[in-house]
Structures are given as C-alpha cells and as structure tokens.
Motif scaffolding. Structure first.
Motif, short mmCIF file in Angstrom:
data_model
loop_
_atom_site.label_atom_id
_atom_site.label_comp_id
_atom_site.label_asym_id
_atom_site.label_seq_id
_atom_site.Cartn_x
_atom_site.Cartn_y
_atom_site.Cartn_z
N UNK A 84 -7.67 6.37 4.58
CA UNK A 84 -8.31 5.87 5.79
C UNK A 84 -9.05 4.57 5.49
N UNK A 85 -9.59 4.44 4.32
CA UNK A 85 -10.29 3.22 3.92
C UNK A 85 -9.36 2.03 3.86
N UNK A 86 -8.08 2.29 3.60
CA UNK A 86 -7.11 1.19 3.57
C UNK A 86 -7.01 0.52 4.92
N UNK A 87 -6.99 1.28 5.99
CA UNK A 87 -6.83 0.70 7.33
C UNK A 87 -8.07 -0.10 7.72
N UNK A 88 -9.24 0.36 7.29
CA UNK A 88 -10.45 -0.42 7.51
C UNK A 88 -10.37 -1.73 6.74
N UNK A 143 0.83 -1.21 0.00
CA UNK A 143 0.00 0.00 0.00
C UNK A 143 0.87 1.25 0.00
N UNK A 144 1.90 1.27 0.83
CA UNK A 144 2.77 2.43 0.90
C UNK A 144 3.57 2.63 -0.39
N UNK A 145 3.92 1.54 -1.05
CA UNK A 145 4.70 1.65 -2.28
C UNK A 145 3.84 2.03 -3.49
N UNK A 146 2.60 1.62 -3.50
CA UNK A 146 1.75 1.82 -4.68
C UNK A 146 0.90 3.08 -4.58
N UNK A 147 0.46 3.44 -3.39
CA UNK A 147 -0.44 4.57 -3.21
C UNK A 147 0.26 5.87 -3.60
N UNK A 148 -0.36 6.69 -4.44
CA UNK A 148 0.24 7.97 -4.80
C UNK A 148 0.20 8.94 -3.62
#
Length: 162
Positions: free
Chosen positions: A123-127, A96-101
């Motif tokens: 925030x939706x990623x953590x959910x 997620x950290x590598x791909x998310x802009x």
C-alpha cells in the motif's frame, strides 16, 4: 546548408522520452548497487526531470529563433514533463510488480519492522507513486517550464495601448 526547424509536437516526445530513459537508467543503477533506499537517489532523479525540462524549454526557444512566447514555452515544458512522467510512472509500476516479492506476510509479532511481503508495504508503494512520481515530478516540471520560459524571455518589450 538546410536548416531544420522542429516544431513543439516533435520536440516534446523526444525530450520526454530522453528524460524518462535517463531517469530509468539511473533508477536501475541505484537499485542494482543497493543505493535505491538512500534519500539522495530520489533527489537526483528529480534533478534529472527538472534539468531536462529546463533544457527542453531553452532548446525550443533556440529552435524558434528566440521568438517563442512565454505561454508556448511553458506549454512545451509541460508537455515534455507529461511525457516523462507517464513513462516513468509506467516503468515504476512494472518495476514494482517485477521486483516486489509475493506473499501475504504481515506485521511481525515484535512490531518493529515490516517484512518485504507485508500488505502495508504494498500500500505504501501507491502512496509513493502518487506523491513522489506524479506530484513531485509534476511540480518540478511546472517549475522548470516557468523558470525556463522566464529566463529565456527576460528582455521582453511591453506594448502600450493608446
């Protein structure tokens, strides 16, 4: 010929890491083929978790010569699932950290879509991580452990106490 008997502590990381690697490979394949957003891909990765834990319990019972107890089989399955969940969770966070802009865009003025750089999407990623990766995989690991233990020990004899 010498027979090698593996113990639970050696089998759990082997199966857990194998399940995690297979799940990660399919996740990367789905991401690269732009299928990552389809709902069935998530179900497929969950199926890998379920079947992997189920096979690990069955294999552990075979290694023990069919004499493993139900609690030890369930424990082995839960340890395998825990290994896989921890590795997949770590990969999901790194992925997620590598791909998310990066960016600080918000909700567009038309209110219809959320941009890729929206803090709401982050925030939706953590959910997603807590509900889908941790909770669903944990429940499937528990279910596979119990079903595997019960299925391989279906001819148990009960003892009568006198």
């Amino acid at each position: 010929m010498q027979t090698i008997h593996h113990s639970q502590p050696r089998l759990t990381p082997i199966y857990g890491i194998s399940i995690a690697v297979i799940s990660i490979v399919f996740t990367i394949i789905f991401y690269l083929t732009s299928q990552f957003d389809n709902l069935w891909t998530g179900y497929f990765v969950h199926l890998i978790m379920f079947l992997g834990v189920l096979f690990s319990v069955i294999h552990f019972n075979k290694v023990k010569g069919g004499g493993a107890s139900i609690p030890s089989l369930v424990k082995m399955g839960l340890h395998t699932a825990t290994w896989a969940i921890i590795i997949v969770s770590a990969f999901t966070i790194i992925f997620h950290l590598a791909v998310e802009p990066l960016g600080s865009g918000g909700v567009p003025s038309d209110g219809n879509t959320i941009s890729d750089t929206s803090p709401y999407k982050k925030q939706g990623f953590w959910i997603f991580l807590v509900s889908n990766v941790l909770f669903v995989n944990g429940i499937l690991g528990l279910l596979a452990s119990v079903l595997g233990a019960i299925s391989v020990k279906r001819n148990q004899k009960t003892e009568k106490r006198t």
